[in-house]
Design a protein around this motif. Structure first.
Motif, mmCIF file in Angstrom:
data_model
loop_
_atom_site.group_PDB
_atom_site.id
_atom_site.type_symbol
_atom_site.label_atom_id
_atom_site.label_comp_id
_atom_site.label_asym_id
_atom_site.label_seq_id
_atom_site.Cartn_x
_atom_site.Cartn_y
_atom_site.Cartn_z
ATOM 1 N N LEU A 216 -20.338 87.886 -42.377
ATOM 2 C CA LEU A 216 -20.744 86.663 -41.673
ATOM 3 C C LEU A 216 -20.903 85.513 -42.660
ATOM 4 N N ASN A 217 -20.644 84.302 -42.191
ATOM 5 C CA ASN A 217 -21.022 83.145 -42.979
ATOM 6 C C ASN A 217 -22.375 82.684 -42.427
ATOM 7 N N VAL A 218 -23.450 83.018 -43.129
ATOM 8 C CA VAL A 218 -24.785 82.749 -42.579
ATOM 9 C C VAL A 218 -25.319 81.360 -42.962
ATOM 10 N N GLY A 219 -24.458 80.540 -43.565
ATOM 11 C CA GLY A 219 -24.787 79.134 -43.845
ATOM 12 C C GLY A 219 -26.097 78.953 -44.577
ATOM 13 N N GLU A 220 -27.017 78.211 -43.961
ATOM 14 C CA GLU A 220 -28.283 77.870 -44.633
ATOM 15 C C GLU A 220 -29.163 79.095 -44.915
ATOM 16 N N PHE A 221 -28.825 80.239 -44.282
ATOM 17 C CA PHE A 221 -29.634 81.449 -44.524
ATOM 18 C C PHE A 221 -29.096 82.287 -45.692
ATOM 19 N N GLN A 222 -27.984 81.812 -46.288
ATOM 20 C CA GLN A 222 -27.392 82.543 -47.410
ATOM 21 C C GLN A 222 -28.446 82.770 -48.508
ATOM 22 N N GLY A 223 -28.551 83.996 -48.979
ATOM 23 C CA GLY A 223 -29.484 84.298 -50.074
ATOM 24 C C GLY A 223 -30.918 84.519 -49.614
ATOM 25 N N THR A 224 -31.172 84.467 -48.302
ATOM 26 C CA THR A 224 -32.542 84.724 -47.809
ATOM 27 C C THR A 224 -32.578 86.105 -47.159
ATOM 28 N N ILE A 225 -33.784 86.634 -47.005
ATOM 29 C CA ILE A 225 -33.919 87.946 -46.372
ATOM 30 C C ILE A 225 -33.447 87.878 -44.906
ATOM 31 N N PHE A 226 -33.627 86.721 -44.275
ATOM 32 C CA PHE A 226 -33.199 86.564 -42.879
ATOM 33 C C PHE A 226 -31.661 86.594 -42.792
ATOM 34 N N GLY A 227 -31.017 85.906 -43.735
ATOM 35 C CA GLY A 227 -29.545 85.926 -43.777
ATOM 36 C C GLY A 227 -29.040 87.338 -44.013
ATOM 37 N N ASN A 228 -29.701 88.047 -44.917
ATOM 38 C CA ASN A 228 -29.304 89.435 -45.200
ATOM 39 C C ASN A 228 -29.495 90.319 -43.967
ATOM 40 N N TYR A 229 -30.562 90.036 -43.217
ATOM 41 C CA TYR A 229 -30.805 90.802 -41.985
ATOM 42 C C TYR A 229 -29.636 90.611 -41.003
ATOM 43 N N LEU A 230 -29.211 89.349 -40.838
ATOM 44 C CA LEU A 230 -28.097 89.090 -39.907
ATOM 45 C C LEU A 230 -26.828 89.815 -40.368
ATOM 46 N N GLN A 231 -26.575 89.808 -41.679
ATOM 47 C CA GLN A 231 -25.400 90.524 -42.211
ATOM 48 C C GLN A 231 -25.500 92.013 -41.882
ATOM 49 N N ALA A 232 -26.696 92.566 -42.055
ATOM 50 C CA ALA A 232 -26.882 94.007 -41.849
ATOM 51 C C ALA A 232 -26.669 94.387 -40.379
ATOM 52 N N VAL A 233 -27.193 93.566 -39.458
ATOM 53 C CA VAL A 233 -27.025 93.932 -38.043
ATOM 54 C C VAL A 233 -25.570 93.718 -37.615
ATOM 55 N N HIS A 234 -24.899 92.750 -38.252
ATOM 56 C CA HIS A 234 -23.477 92.549 -37.944
ATOM 57 C C HIS A 234 -22.675 93.793 -38.358
ATOM 58 N N TYR A 235 -23.025 94.344 -39.503
ATOM 59 C CA TYR A 235 -22.371 95.582 -39.962
ATOM 60 C C TYR A 235 -22.646 96.728 -38.966
ATOM 61 N N VAL A 236 -23.892 96.874 -38.562
ATOM 62 C CA VAL A 236 -24.250 97.964 -37.641
ATOM 63 C C VAL A 236 -23.529 97.788 -36.308
#
Ligand code: GP9
Length: 413
Positions: free
Chosen positions: A210-230
Protein backbone atom coordinates in the motif's frame (compact mmCIF):
# COMPACT_ATOMS: atom_id res chain seq x y z
CA UNK A 1 -28.79 -26.63 36.40
CA UNK A 2 -26.45 -23.98 35.00
CA UNK A 3 -28.97 -23.23 32.25
CA UNK A 4 -31.82 -23.06 34.79
CA UNK A 5 -29.76 -20.70 36.95
CA UNK A 6 -29.15 -18.45 33.91
CA UNK A 7 -32.79 -18.64 32.84
CA UNK A 8 -34.02 -17.58 36.30
CA UNK A 9 -31.85 -14.49 36.00
CA UNK A 10 -33.11 -13.85 32.45
CA UNK A 11 -29.66 -14.48 30.99
CA UNK A 12 -30.25 -17.49 28.74
CA UNK A 13 -30.40 -16.16 25.19
CA UNK A 14 -28.80 -18.78 22.99
CA UNK A 15 -32.24 -20.19 22.38
CA UNK A 16 -33.09 -22.71 19.70
CA UNK A 17 -36.15 -21.70 17.64
CA UNK A 18 -39.30 -23.45 18.86
CA UNK A 19 -40.89 -23.24 15.40
CA UNK A 20 -38.94 -23.87 12.17
CA UNK A 21 -37.06 -20.97 10.61
CA UNK A 22 -35.57 -21.06 7.10
CA UNK A 23 -31.99 -20.95 8.36
CA UNK A 24 -32.27 -23.46 11.22
CA UNK A 25 -30.41 -26.60 10.15
CA UNK A 26 -30.21 -25.32 6.55
CA UNK A 27 -26.52 -26.28 6.42
CA UNK A 28 -26.69 -29.49 8.44
CA UNK A 29 -23.58 -31.61 7.92
CA UNK A 30 -21.53 -28.81 6.27
CA UNK A 31 -17.87 -28.39 7.08
CA UNK A 32 -17.19 -25.36 9.27
CA UNK A 33 -14.07 -23.24 8.79
CA UNK A 34 -13.54 -20.47 11.34
CA UNK A 35 -10.73 -17.96 10.82
CA UNK A 36 -9.85 -15.74 13.78
CA UNK A 37 -7.80 -12.90 12.33
CA UNK A 38 -5.17 -11.14 14.45
CA UNK A 39 -6.00 -7.48 15.29
CA UNK A 40 -8.48 -7.27 12.37
CA UNK A 41 -10.69 -4.25 13.11
CA UNK A 42 -13.85 -3.06 11.43
CA UNK A 43 -13.01 0.63 10.92
CA UNK A 44 -10.79 -0.08 7.89
CA UNK A 45 -13.19 -2.44 6.08
CA UNK A 46 -14.35 -0.88 2.80
CA UNK A 47 -11.90 2.03 3.19
CA UNK A 48 -9.29 3.25 0.71
CA UNK A 49 -5.97 4.97 1.12
CA UNK A 50 -4.40 6.83 -1.82
CA UNK A 51 -7.19 5.36 -3.99
CA UNK A 52 -6.22 1.79 -3.04
CA UNK A 53 -8.63 -0.50 -1.19
CA UNK A 54 -7.21 -1.72 2.12
CA UNK A 55 -9.21 -4.96 2.18
CA UNK A 56 -10.19 -5.62 -1.48
CA UNK A 57 -10.63 -9.38 -1.00
CA UNK A 58 -12.76 -9.07 2.12
CA UNK A 59 -14.85 -6.41 0.33
CA UNK A 60 -15.36 -8.77 -2.62
CA UNK A 61 -16.31 -11.64 -0.33
CA UNK A 62 -18.90 -9.44 1.41
CA UNK A 63 -21.00 -9.40 -1.78
CA UNK A 64 -21.88 -13.07 -1.38
CA UNK A 65 -21.83 -13.21 2.43
CA UNK A 66 -23.46 -11.93 5.57
CA UNK A 67 -21.44 -9.03 6.97
CA UNK A 68 -21.91 -7.56 10.44
CA UNK A 69 -20.14 -4.23 11.03
CA UNK A 70 -21.54 -3.91 14.57
CA UNK A 71 -19.89 -7.09 15.85
CA UNK A 72 -17.90 -6.50 19.06
CA UNK A 73 -14.86 -8.24 20.45
CA UNK A 74 -15.53 -9.06 24.09
CA UNK A 75 -11.95 -9.68 25.17
CA UNK A 76 -10.12 -8.71 28.36
CA UNK A 77 -6.51 -9.17 29.42
CA UNK A 78 -6.31 -12.58 27.73
CA UNK A 79 -6.47 -10.93 24.28
CA UNK A 80 -6.26 -13.59 21.50
CA UNK A 81 -6.99 -16.39 23.95
CA UNK A 82 -10.06 -14.52 25.23
CA UNK A 83 -11.44 -14.09 21.70
CA UNK A 84 -10.94 -17.82 21.18
CA UNK A 85 -12.51 -18.77 24.52
CA UNK A 86 -15.58 -16.55 24.15
CA UNK A 87 -16.22 -17.57 20.56
CA UNK A 88 -15.99 -21.31 21.32
CA UNK A 89 -17.76 -21.34 24.71
CA UNK A 90 -20.24 -18.44 24.50
CA UNK A 91 -19.10 -17.29 27.96
CA UNK A 92 -17.25 -14.11 28.89
CA UNK A 93 -13.51 -14.07 29.47
CA UNK A 94 -12.38 -13.26 33.02
CA UNK A 95 -11.91 -9.75 34.49
CA UNK A 96 -8.21 -10.54 35.03
CA UNK A 97 -5.87 -12.97 33.27
CA UNK A 98 -6.85 -15.57 30.70
CA UNK A 99 -9.22 -18.52 31.17
CA UNK A 100 -6.72 -20.57 29.14
CA UNK A 101 -4.02 -20.16 31.78
CA UNK A 102 -6.15 -19.83 34.94
CA UNK A 103 -8.80 -22.51 34.50
CA UNK A 104 -7.71 -24.78 31.63
CA UNK A 105 -9.00 -27.90 33.37
CA UNK A 106 -12.53 -26.65 34.05
CA UNK A 107 -15.46 -27.82 31.97
CA UNK A 108 -17.02 -25.71 29.21
CA UNK A 109 -19.64 -26.38 26.55
CA UNK A 110 -17.39 -25.62 23.59
CA UNK A 111 -18.03 -25.82 19.88
CA UNK A 112 -15.26 -28.32 18.98
CA UNK A 113 -16.45 -30.84 21.57
CA UNK A 114 -20.12 -30.37 20.63
CA UNK A 115 -19.34 -30.86 16.95
CA UNK A 116 -17.12 -33.86 17.69
CA UNK A 117 -20.07 -35.39 19.59
CA UNK A 118 -22.09 -34.78 16.42
CA UNK A 119 -19.73 -36.73 14.14
CA UNK A 120 -17.30 -33.99 13.11
CA UNK A 121 -13.50 -34.25 12.88
CA UNK A 122 -12.09 -31.26 14.69
CA UNK A 123 -8.78 -29.45 14.29
CA UNK A 124 -7.14 -26.20 15.41
CA UNK A 125 -4.40 -24.52 13.34
CA UNK A 126 -1.96 -21.87 14.55
CA UNK A 127 1.63 -21.58 13.32
CA UNK A 128 3.22 -20.62 16.63
CA UNK A 129 4.57 -22.42 19.71
CA UNK A 130 1.88 -24.80 20.94
CA UNK A 131 2.46 -23.80 24.56
CA UNK A 132 1.62 -20.12 23.94
CA UNK A 133 -1.55 -19.16 25.82
CA UNK A 134 -1.51 -22.75 27.11
CA UNK A 135 -3.19 -23.85 23.88
CA UNK A 136 -1.68 -27.34 23.88
CA UNK A 137 -3.48 -28.20 27.11
CA UNK A 138 -6.67 -26.27 26.42
CA UNK A 139 -7.21 -27.64 22.91
CA UNK A 140 -7.03 -31.21 24.18
CA UNK A 141 -9.66 -30.36 26.77
CA UNK A 142 -11.80 -28.56 24.14
CA UNK A 143 -12.10 -31.77 22.13
CA UNK A 144 -9.91 -31.01 19.13
CA UNK A 145 -8.71 -34.21 17.46
CA UNK A 146 -5.63 -32.38 16.15
CA UNK A 147 -3.77 -29.19 16.99
CA UNK A 148 -1.39 -28.13 14.22
CA UNK A 149 1.15 -25.70 15.69
CA UNK A 150 4.40 -24.23 14.34
CA UNK A 151 6.24 -27.55 14.27
CA UNK A 152 3.64 -29.02 11.89
CA UNK A 153 4.15 -26.38 9.19
CA UNK A 154 6.95 -25.92 6.64
CA UNK A 155 8.50 -22.51 7.32
CA UNK A 156 8.60 -21.56 3.64
CA UNK A 157 7.40 -17.97 4.19
CA UNK A 158 9.16 -16.64 7.30
CA UNK A 159 7.34 -13.50 8.40
CA UNK A 160 7.01 -11.65 11.72
CA UNK A 161 6.76 -14.03 14.67
CA UNK A 162 6.60 -17.14 12.53
CA UNK A 163 5.14 -18.36 9.23
CA UNK A 164 3.35 -15.81 7.00
CA UNK A 165 -0.44 -16.09 6.86
CA UNK A 166 -0.46 -16.83 3.11
CA UNK A 167 1.51 -20.02 3.54
CA UNK A 168 -0.19 -20.77 6.88
CA UNK A 169 -3.67 -20.71 5.36
CA UNK A 170 -2.52 -22.62 2.26
CA UNK A 171 -0.88 -25.40 4.26
CA UNK A 172 -3.85 -25.55 6.66
CA UNK A 173 -6.31 -26.18 3.81
CA UNK A 174 -4.03 -28.91 2.46
CA UNK A 175 -4.19 -30.58 5.87
CA UNK A 176 -8.01 -30.29 6.00
CA UNK A 177 -8.25 -31.87 2.55
CA UNK A 178 -6.03 -34.81 3.48
CA UNK A 179 -7.88 -35.34 6.76
CA UNK A 180 -11.23 -35.37 5.02
CA UNK A 181 -10.03 -37.86 2.43
CA UNK A 182 -9.04 -40.17 5.29
CA UNK A 183 -12.27 -39.61 7.22
CA UNK A 184 -14.59 -40.69 4.42
CA UNK A 185 -17.77 -38.66 4.55
CA UNK A 186 -17.33 -37.07 8.01
CA UNK A 187 -17.56 -33.27 7.96
CA UNK A 188 -14.85 -31.24 9.67
CA UNK A 189 -14.62 -28.27 12.01
CA UNK A 190 -11.42 -26.25 11.49
CA UNK A 191 -10.40 -23.33 13.67
CA UNK A 192 -7.55 -21.22 12.27
CA UNK A 193 -5.76 -18.38 14.05
CA UNK A 194 -3.69 -16.03 11.90
CA UNK A 195 -0.63 -14.18 13.19
CA UNK A 196 1.07 -11.93 10.59
CA UNK A 197 -0.87 -8.80 11.59
CA UNK A 198 0.43 -8.86 15.16
CA UNK A 199 1.60 -5.72 16.96
CA UNK A 200 3.94 -3.86 16.15
CA UNK A 201 3.04 -4.64 12.48
CA UNK A 202 6.52 -4.22 11.01
CA UNK A 203 6.41 -6.36 7.88
CA UNK A 204 9.42 -6.33 5.51
CA UNK A 205 9.30 -3.79 2.67
CA UNK A 206 8.74 -6.36 -0.07
CA UNK A 207 5.45 -7.36 1.61
CA UNK A 208 4.22 -3.77 1.90
CA UNK A 209 1.99 -3.04 -1.09
CA UNK A 210 0.00 0.00 0.00
CA UNK A 211 1.01 3.60 -0.42
CA UNK A 212 0.01 4.82 3.04
CA UNK A 213 1.01 8.44 2.33
CA UNK A 214 1.18 10.56 5.48
CA UNK A 215 1.11 7.40 7.64
CA UNK A 216 4.37 6.12 6.13
CA UNK A 217 6.80 5.18 8.91
CA UNK A 218 4.13 5.25 11.66
CA UNK A 219 2.73 2.30 13.58
CA UNK A 220 -0.70 3.11 12.10
CA UNK A 221 0.69 2.97 8.55
CA UNK A 222 2.37 -0.33 9.36
CA UNK A 223 -0.93 -1.63 10.72
CA UNK A 224 -2.69 -0.82 7.43
CA UNK A 225 0.09 -2.60 5.49
CA UNK A 226 -0.25 -5.66 7.72
CA UNK A 227 -4.03 -5.95 7.34
CA UNK A 228 -3.69 -5.44 3.58
CA UNK A 229 -1.32 -8.43 3.52
CA UNK A 230 -3.73 -10.53 5.61
CA UNK A 231 -6.60 -9.57 3.32
CA UNK A 232 -4.67 -10.94 0.36
CA UNK A 233 -3.97 -14.12 2.32
CA UNK A 234 -7.75 -14.47 2.94
CA UNK A 235 -8.41 -13.92 -0.79
CA UNK A 236 -5.95 -16.69 -1.69
CA UNK A 237 -7.56 -18.97 0.88
CA UNK A 238 -11.01 -18.51 -0.70
CA UNK A 239 -9.59 -19.28 -4.16
CA UNK A 240 -7.96 -22.44 -2.85
CA UNK A 241 -11.19 -23.54 -1.14
CA UNK A 242 -12.97 -23.12 -4.48
CA UNK A 243 -10.31 -25.01 -6.42
CA UNK A 244 -10.24 -27.81 -3.87
CA UNK A 245 -14.01 -28.28 -3.97
CA UNK A 246 -14.46 -27.26 -0.32
CA UNK A 247 -16.17 -23.91 -0.92
CA UNK A 248 -19.64 -25.31 -1.65
CA UNK A 249 -19.51 -27.72 1.27
CA UNK A 250 -18.28 -25.38 4.00
CA UNK A 251 -19.54 -22.55 6.17
CA UNK A 252 -16.83 -19.90 6.46
CA UNK A 253 -16.87 -17.68 9.60
CA UNK A 254 -14.23 -14.92 9.68
CA UNK A 255 -13.82 -12.37 12.50
CA UNK A 256 -11.18 -10.20 14.13
CA UNK A 257 -9.89 -11.13 17.58
CA UNK A 258 -9.30 -7.72 19.20
CA UNK A 259 -8.13 -4.16 18.62
CA UNK A 260 -4.68 -3.14 17.37
CA UNK A 261 -3.45 -1.55 20.64
CA UNK A 262 -3.12 1.84 18.87
CA UNK A 263 -5.40 4.08 20.96
CA UNK A 264 -4.18 7.43 19.56
CA UNK A 265 -7.34 9.14 18.24
CA UNK A 266 -5.46 11.47 15.88
CA UNK A 267 -4.57 8.54 13.58
CA UNK A 268 -8.21 7.56 13.17
CA UNK A 269 -9.37 11.16 12.67
CA UNK A 270 -6.78 11.67 9.93
CA UNK A 271 -7.58 8.33 8.33
CA UNK A 272 -11.37 8.78 8.37
CA UNK A 273 -11.20 12.52 7.66
CA UNK A 274 -13.55 13.64 10.46
CA UNK A 275 -13.45 14.41 14.14
CA UNK A 276 -14.43 11.54 16.40
CA UNK A 277 -16.34 11.57 19.67
CA UNK A 278 -16.16 9.15 22.59
CA UNK A 279 -18.79 6.85 21.03
CA UNK A 280 -16.90 6.72 17.73
CA UNK A 281 -13.69 5.73 19.52
CA UNK A 282 -15.45 3.12 21.67
CA UNK A 283 -16.85 1.52 18.53
CA UNK A 284 -13.62 1.81 16.56
CA UNK A 285 -11.62 0.09 19.31
CA UNK A 286 -14.20 -2.59 20.04
CA UNK A 287 -15.79 -3.51 16.71
CA UNK A 288 -14.26 -6.30 14.67
CA UNK A 289 -15.76 -7.39 11.36
CA UNK A 290 -17.79 -10.59 11.12
CA UNK A 291 -18.29 -12.29 7.77
CA UNK A 292 -20.26 -15.50 7.33
CA UNK A 293 -20.36 -17.28 3.99
CA UNK A 294 -22.73 -20.23 3.65
CA UNK A 295 -22.38 -22.96 0.98
CA UNK A 296 -25.23 -21.77 -1.31
CA UNK A 297 -24.58 -18.03 -0.62
CA UNK A 298 -28.27 -17.65 0.28
CA UNK A 299 -27.63 -15.80 3.55
CA UNK A 300 -26.09 -12.49 2.58
CA UNK A 301 -26.21 -8.74 2.98
CA UNK A 302 -25.42 -6.40 5.83
CA UNK A 303 -26.88 -6.94 9.30
CA UNK A 304 -26.53 -3.73 11.28
CA UNK A 305 -27.80 -5.14 14.56
CA UNK A 306 -25.19 -5.65 17.29
CA UNK A 307 -23.45 -8.96 17.87
CA UNK A 308 -20.31 -10.19 19.56
CA UNK A 309 -17.86 -13.02 19.91
CA UNK A 310 -20.06 -14.86 22.43
CA UNK A 311 -22.55 -15.33 19.59
CA UNK A 312 -20.39 -17.56 17.41
CA UNK A 313 -21.12 -20.98 18.92
CA UNK A 314 -24.94 -20.64 19.18
CA UNK A 315 -25.15 -19.12 15.69
CA UNK A 316 -23.11 -21.87 14.02
CA UNK A 317 -25.11 -24.52 15.91
CA UNK A 318 -28.27 -22.88 14.52
CA UNK A 319 -27.06 -23.20 10.92
CA UNK A 320 -26.10 -26.83 11.54
CA UNK A 321 -29.43 -27.66 13.21
CA UNK A 322 -27.88 -28.65 16.54
CA UNK A 323 -29.99 -27.41 19.49
CA UNK A 324 -28.07 -25.11 21.83
CA UNK A 325 -30.60 -25.04 24.70
CA UNK A 326 -28.88 -27.80 26.60
CA UNK A 327 -25.61 -25.85 26.74
CA UNK A 328 -24.54 -23.16 29.21
CA UNK A 329 -24.17 -20.42 26.59
CA UNK A 330 -24.83 -16.70 27.03
CA UNK A 331 -24.46 -15.38 23.49
CA UNK A 332 -27.12 -14.42 20.98
CA UNK A 333 -28.13 -16.72 18.16
CA UNK A 334 -27.47 -14.26 15.31
CA UNK A 335 -30.10 -16.02 13.19
CA UNK A 336 -32.80 -15.98 15.83
CA UNK A 337 -32.30 -13.80 18.94
CA UNK A 338 -34.16 -10.55 18.76
CA UNK A 339 -33.51 -8.07 20.29
CA UNK A 340 -29.82 -8.62 20.84
CA UNK A 341 -27.80 -7.64 23.88
CA UNK A 342 -24.00 -7.41 23.77
CA UNK A 343 -21.88 -6.95 26.90
CA UNK A 344 -18.20 -6.05 26.76
CA UNK A 345 -15.72 -7.14 29.43
CA UNK A 346 -15.44 -3.51 30.57
CA UNK A 347 -19.12 -3.55 31.53
CA UNK A 348 -20.05 -1.46 28.48
CA UNK A 349 -23.09 -2.82 26.68
CA UNK A 350 -25.40 -2.15 23.74
CA UNK A 351 -28.87 -3.28 22.76
CA UNK A 352 -28.68 -1.61 19.36
CA UNK A 353 -30.48 1.57 20.50
CA UNK A 354 -28.07 2.80 23.19
CA UNK A 355 -24.45 2.13 24.11
CA UNK A 356 -23.46 2.59 27.74
CA UNK A 357 -19.85 3.02 28.88
CA UNK A 358 -19.07 2.65 32.59
CA UNK A 359 -16.79 5.03 34.45
CA UNK A 360 -13.56 3.91 36.13
CA UNK A 361 -15.18 4.18 39.61
CA UNK A 362 -17.98 1.81 38.56
CA UNK A 363 -20.74 4.15 39.78
CA UNK A 364 -23.64 3.81 37.37
CA UNK A 365 -24.49 7.53 37.20
CA UNK A 366 -20.87 8.40 36.39
CA UNK A 367 -20.99 6.33 33.19
CA UNK A 368 -22.09 7.72 29.83
CA UNK A 369 -24.98 6.60 27.69
CA UNK A 370 -25.05 7.33 23.97
CA UNK A 371 -28.11 7.25 21.74
CA UNK A 372 -27.06 5.26 18.68
CA UNK A 373 -29.53 7.06 16.40
CA UNK A 374 -28.32 10.60 17.19
CA UNK A 375 -24.82 9.44 18.22
CA UNK A 376 -25.00 11.99 21.08
CA UNK A 377 -25.01 11.48 24.88
CA UNK A 378 -28.48 10.82 26.26
CA UNK A 379 -30.08 10.48 29.72
CA UNK A 380 -28.03 7.85 31.55
CA UNK A 381 -31.23 6.52 33.16
CA UNK A 382 -32.04 4.87 29.81
CA UNK A 383 -29.19 2.47 30.57
CA UNK A 384 -30.14 1.52 34.14
CA UNK A 385 -31.91 -1.77 33.44
CA UNK A 386 -29.29 -2.81 30.88
CA UNK A 387 -26.49 -1.93 33.30
CA UNK A 388 -27.88 -4.27 35.96
CA UNK A 389 -28.40 -7.01 33.39
CA UNK A 390 -24.86 -6.61 31.97
CA UNK A 391 -23.29 -6.73 35.43
CA UNK A 392 -25.28 -9.82 36.30
CA UNK A 393 -24.29 -11.53 33.05
CA UNK A 394 -20.59 -10.91 33.68
CA UNK A 395 -20.94 -12.08 37.28
CA UNK A 396 -22.75 -15.31 36.33
CA UNK A 397 -20.18 -16.02 33.64
CA UNK A 398 -17.27 -15.46 36.06
CA UNK A 399 -18.85 -17.77 38.64
CA UNK A 400 -19.54 -20.46 36.03
CA UNK A 401 -15.84 -20.45 35.12
CA UNK A 402 -14.21 -19.98 38.52
CA UNK A 403 -16.34 -22.53 40.40
CA UNK A 404 -16.40 -25.01 37.50
CA UNK A 405 -20.20 -25.01 37.63
CA UNK A 406 -20.78 -26.75 34.31
CA UNK A 407 -18.94 -29.83 35.61
CA UNK A 408 -20.34 -29.58 39.14
CA UNK A 409 -23.92 -29.07 38.08
CA UNK A 410 -24.08 -31.51 35.19
CA UNK A 411 -25.75 -34.71 36.35
CA UNK A 412 -23.53 -37.78 35.97
CA UNK A 413 -24.63 -39.92 32.98
C1 GP9 B 1 0.31 -15.89 19.56
C2 GP9 B 1 -0.88 -15.07 19.24
C3 GP9 B 1 -0.80 -13.68 19.80
O1 GP9 B 1 0.14 -17.25 19.52
O2 GP9 B 1 -2.05 -15.70 19.47
O3 GP9 B 1 -1.62 -13.46 20.88
P1 GP9 B 1 -1.91 -11.97 21.45
O4 GP9 B 1 -0.58 -11.41 21.90
O5 GP9 B 1 -2.51 -11.13 20.35
O6 GP9 B 1 -2.86 -12.20 22.56
Amino acid sequence: RVQAWYANAGILRSETPSSPTASYGAYKGSNVIVVQVEAFMNFMIGQKIGGQEITPHFNQLMKDSLYMPNYYHQTGQGRTSDADFSSQSSLHPLPTGSVFTRYPDHTYNVLPQILKDNGYQTAAFHAYESSFWNRYTVYKAFGYDQFYSKKDFTLDEPLGWSLGDKSFLHQSINKMKINQEHAGSAPFYSFLITLSSHHPYTLPEQVQELNVGEFQGTIFGNYLQAVHYVDEALGQMVEQLKQDGLWDRSILYIYGDHDNSIPDKTYYEKFLGRSLNELDMEQIMNQVPLLIHVPDSKIKGMDLRPGGQLDMAPSLLHLLGIPSQEFAMMGNDLFHSNPRFVVLRSGAFTDGTILYMPSADGIFEHGVCYDLATRQPTDVERARAGYTKAKQQLDYSDKTIEYDLIRKWTPAP
